[in-house]
Design a protein around this motif. Structure first.
Motif, PDB file in Angstrom:
ATOM      1  N   ILE A   1       0.833  -1.207   0.000  1.00 21.76           N
ATOM      2  CA  ILE A   1       0.000   0.000   0.000  1.00 21.76           C
ATOM      3  C   ILE A   1       0.865   1.253   0.000  1.00 21.76           C
ATOM      4  CG2 ILE A   1      -1.665   1.336   1.348  1.00 21.76           C
ATOM      5  CD1 ILE A   1      -2.832  -1.303   2.333  1.00 21.76           C
ATOM      6  N   GLY A   2       1.898   1.255   0.851  1.00 24.75           N
ATOM      7  CA  GLY A   2       2.805   2.394   0.887  1.00 24.75           C
ATOM      8  C   GLY A   2       3.512   2.602  -0.433  1.00 24.75           C
ATOM      9  N   GLY A   3       3.908   1.493  -1.084  1.00 25.57           N
ATOM     10  CA  GLY A   3       4.579   1.605  -2.374  1.00 25.57           C
ATOM     11  C   GLY A   3       3.675   2.180  -3.451  1.00 25.57           C
ATOM     12  N   VAL A   4       2.418   1.741  -3.476  1.00 28.96           N
ATOM     13  CA  VAL A   4       1.469   2.241  -4.479  1.00 28.96           C
ATOM     14  C   VAL A   4       1.196   3.730  -4.270  1.00 28.96           C
ATOM     15  CG1 VAL A   4      -0.921   2.097  -5.276  1.00 28.96           C
ATOM     16  CG2 VAL A   4       0.381   0.013  -4.868  1.00 28.96           C
ATOM     17  N   ILE A   5       0.939   4.112  -3.013  1.00 30.24           N
ATOM     18  CA  ILE A   5       0.684   5.525  -2.713  1.00 30.24           C
ATOM     19  C   ILE A   5       1.915   6.372  -3.021  1.00 30.24           C
ATOM     20  CG2 ILE A   5       0.162   7.172  -0.889  1.00 30.24           C
ATOM     21  CD1 ILE A   5      -1.506   5.025   0.451  1.00 30.24           C
ATOM     22  N   GLY A   6       3.099   5.863  -2.619  1.00 29.15           N
ATOM     23  CA  GLY A   6       4.324   6.594  -2.891  1.00 29.15           C
ATOM     24  C   GLY A   6       4.596   6.748  -4.375  1.00 29.15           C
ATOM     25  N   ALA A   7       4.328   5.690  -5.145  1.00 25.38           N
ATOM     26  CA  ALA A   7       4.539   5.758  -6.593  1.00 25.38           C
ATOM     27  C   ALA A   7       3.586   6.772  -7.225  1.00 25.38           C
ATOM     28  CB  ALA A   7       4.329   4.376  -7.206  1.00 25.38           C
ATOM     29  N   GLY A   8       2.324   6.765  -6.765  1.00 26.44           N
ATOM     30  CA  GLY A   8       1.363   7.728  -7.290  1.00 26.44           C
ATOM     31  C   GLY A   8       1.756   9.156  -6.971  1.00 26.44           C
TER      32      GLY A   8
ATOM     33  N   GLY B   1       4.821  10.192  -6.284  1.00 23.38           N
ATOM     34  CA  GLY B   1       6.031  10.501  -7.025  1.00 23.38           C
ATOM     35  C   GLY B   1       5.741  10.855  -8.472  1.00 23.38           C
ATOM     36  N   PHE B   2       4.812  10.124  -9.085  1.00 20.28           N
ATOM     37  CA  PHE B   2       4.454  10.416 -10.480  1.00 20.28           C
ATOM     38  C   PHE B   2       3.803  11.789 -10.591  1.00 20.28           C
ATOM     39  CE2 PHE B   2       1.354  10.337 -13.971  1.00 20.28           C
ATOM     40  CZ  PHE B   2       2.191  10.034 -15.034  1.00 20.28           C
ATOM     41  N   GLY B   3       2.903  12.090  -9.638  1.00 22.14           N
ATOM     42  CA  GLY B   3       2.236  13.386  -9.674  1.00 22.14           C
ATOM     43  C   GLY B   3       3.211  14.537  -9.487  1.00 22.14           C
ATOM     44  N   ILE B   4       4.136  14.398  -8.526  1.00 23.97           N
ATOM     45  CA  ILE B   4       5.119  15.447  -8.287  1.00 23.97           C
ATOM     46  C   ILE B   4       6.069  15.589  -9.479  1.00 23.97           C
ATOM     47  CG2 ILE B   4       7.156  16.024  -6.912  1.00 23.97           C
ATOM     48  CD1 ILE B   4       4.538  16.789  -5.618  1.00 23.97           C
ATOM     49  N   ALA B   5       6.487  14.440 -10.057  1.00 26.61           N
ATOM     50  CA  ALA B   5       7.385  14.498 -11.214  1.00 26.61           C
ATOM     51  C   ALA B   5       6.717  15.227 -12.381  1.00 26.61           C
ATOM     52  CB  ALA B   5       7.788  13.088 -11.627  1.00 26.61           C
ATOM     53  N   SER B   6       5.423  14.958 -12.584  1.00 26.30           N
ATOM     54  CA  SER B   6       4.687  15.628 -13.663  1.00 26.30           C
ATOM     55  C   SER B   6       4.598  17.126 -13.408  1.00 26.30           C
ATOM     56  CB  SER B   6       3.283  15.038 -13.794  1.00 26.30           C
ATOM     57  OG  SER B   6       3.352  13.662 -14.104  1.00 26.30           O
ATOM     58  N   PHE B   7       4.312  17.497 -12.141  1.00 28.53           N
ATOM     59  CA  PHE B   7       4.202  18.921 -11.806  1.00 28.53           C
ATOM     60  C   PHE B   7       5.552  19.619 -11.957  1.00 28.53           C
ATOM     61  CE2 PHE B   7       4.704  22.228  -8.535  1.00 28.53           C
ATOM     62  CZ  PHE B   7       3.742  23.133  -8.980  1.00 28.53           C
ATOM     63  N   VAL B   8       6.601  18.998 -11.433  1.00 29.76           N
ATOM     64  CA  VAL B   8       7.928  19.608 -11.530  1.00 29.76           C
ATOM     65  C   VAL B   8       8.349  19.770 -12.979  1.00 29.76           C
ATOM     66  CG1 VAL B   8      10.390  19.223 -11.054  1.00 29.76           C
ATOM     67  CG2 VAL B   8       8.688  18.811  -9.265  1.00 29.76           C
TER      68      VAL B   8
ATOM     69  N   VAL C   1       9.939  15.060   2.076  1.00 27.82           N
ATOM     70  CA  VAL C   1       9.690  15.086   3.520  1.00 27.82           C
ATOM     71  C   VAL C   1       8.218  15.400   3.793  1.00 27.82           C
ATOM     72  CG1 VAL C   1      10.253  16.241   5.692  1.00 27.82           C
ATOM     73  CG2 VAL C   1      12.064  15.730   4.049  1.00 27.82           C
ATOM     74  N   ALA C   2       7.655  16.326   3.017  1.00 31.60           N
ATOM     75  CA  ALA C   2       6.248  16.688   3.184  1.00 31.60           C
ATOM     76  C   ALA C   2       5.345  15.489   2.930  1.00 31.60           C
ATOM     77  CB  ALA C   2       5.885  17.829   2.237  1.00 31.60           C
ATOM     78  N   PHE C   3       5.672  14.689   1.911  1.00 32.35           N
ATOM     79  CA  PHE C   3       4.865  13.501   1.640  1.00 32.35           C
ATOM     80  C   PHE C   3       4.935  12.515   2.795  1.00 32.35           C
ATOM     81  CE2 PHE C   3       5.082   9.039   0.227  1.00 32.35           C
ATOM     82  CZ  PHE C   3       3.743   8.863  -0.069  1.00 32.35           C
ATOM     83  N   LEU C   4       6.134  12.301   3.342  1.00 30.34           N
ATOM     84  CA  LEU C   4       6.274  11.385   4.478  1.00 30.34           C
ATOM     85  C   LEU C   4       5.428  11.845   5.662  1.00 30.34           C
ATOM     86  CD1 LEU C   4      10.109  10.608   4.412  1.00 30.34           C
ATOM     87  CD2 LEU C   4       8.239   9.072   3.789  1.00 30.34           C
ATOM     88  N   LEU C   5       5.454  13.136   5.942  1.00 27.78           N
ATOM     89  CA  LEU C   5       4.666  13.669   7.042  1.00 27.78           C
ATOM     90  C   LEU C   5       3.170  13.481   6.783  1.00 27.78           C
ATOM     91  CD1 LEU C   5       6.642  16.981   7.661  1.00 27.78           C
ATOM     92  CD2 LEU C   5       6.520  15.032   9.226  1.00 27.78           C
ATOM     93  N   PHE C   6       2.739  13.827   5.580  1.00 26.64           N
ATOM     94  CA  PHE C   6       1.316  13.713   5.231  1.00 26.64           C
ATOM     95  C   PHE C   6       0.869  12.259   5.267  1.00 26.64           C
ATOM     96  CE2 PHE C   6      -2.260  13.469   2.251  1.00 26.64           C
ATOM     97  CZ  PHE C   6      -3.064  14.486   2.739  1.00 26.64           C
ATOM     98  N   PHE C   7       1.702  11.354   4.768  1.00 29.12           N
ATOM     99  CA  PHE C   7       1.357   9.930   4.749  1.00 29.12           C
ATOM    100  C   PHE C   7       1.280   9.380   6.166  1.00 29.12           C
ATOM    101  CE2 PHE C   7       2.579   5.435   4.648  1.00 29.12           C
ATOM    102  CZ  PHE C   7       1.625   4.932   3.768  1.00 29.12           C
TER     103      PHE C   7
END
Length: 230
Positions: A31-38, A40-47, A65-71
């Protein structure tokens, strides 16, 4: 009779075998991997859409770090939304420990809100900086971030005032370790930069380092002091 090394029991009767624990860890990792991948893809697209070359390493690191805190905060909120679900989690993480009482559940939920808020608060400044906003837009964004920070600070104070002595000790110790280690590292870096032996750093790099250090230190101290079930 089952060996204590093979099972974890809880006063509410919940038991977990070693196989169940491994399955649970595997599911959590998936679950963590799927959420993290999603994410990461969203942030990569935005960047990429805003120009990757315009982003600094510190800004990208602050998003991670913000994603880790939010997750982490979101996980706590989801699990503590149901008292029965939280009891099962405590039984899984801390076999044989006492069930949480009402005050403990309230403290857990407050902690979840605080950590969840920390994610957007940390991510917002670099994101807003790369959106190409007008002066008024940046001012409104800054006001929103500061308002969220004020709410989080108030919640932190309330949590500290209503927490038990162990949580207070962990909070104070984590703050002290981060302050003294950060002060030492900052002085060493500033000395090298002043003498031209190292490059200077911007304020956002310092903020990112402080948040990353505090995340690691507070988590480590919490585990050492027996708060890993939270």
């Amino acid at each position: 009779m089952k060996s204590s090394s093979m099972t974890g029991s809880h006063p509410n009767g919940t038991e977990f075998t070693r196989a169940q624990r491994w399955r649970r860890h595997a599911i959590e990792a998936l679950i963590g991997g799927v959420i993290g991948a999603g994410f990461g893809f969203g942030i990569a697209s935005f960047v990429d859409s805003t120009g990757f070359e315009r982003w600094t390493i510190a800004e990208l690191a602050s998003l991670a770090v913000a994603f880790l805190l939010f997750f982490m905060g979101g996980f706590v909120l989801v699990m503590s939304a149901s008292e029965a679900r939280w009891r099962r989690l405590v039984a899984f993480r801390q076999p044989g420990s006492e069930p949480p009482d009402r005050d403990s559940m309230l403290a857990v939920r407050r902690q979840g809100v605080i950590v969840t808020l920390a994610g957007p608060i940390l991510a917002a400044p670099p994101v807003l900086a790369h959106l190409g906003l007008s002066d008024d837009g940046r001012a409104i964004g800054a006001a929103a971030v500061l308002a969220a920070l004020a709410v989080q600070t108030w919640l932190n104070w309330r949590l500290y005032r209503t927490s038990d002595e162990l949580v207070r000790q962990v909070t104070l110790l984590a703050g002290a370790v981060c302050f003294w280690s950060g002060q030492l590292a900052l002085f060493i870096w500033a000395t090298l930069a002043k003498l031209g032996l190292a490059g200077d750093v911007d304020s956002w790099t310092l903020v990112t380092l402080v948040m990353a250090v505090y995340l690691v230190v507070s988590t480590w101290i919490g585990f050492r002091r027996g708060l890993d079930q939270l």
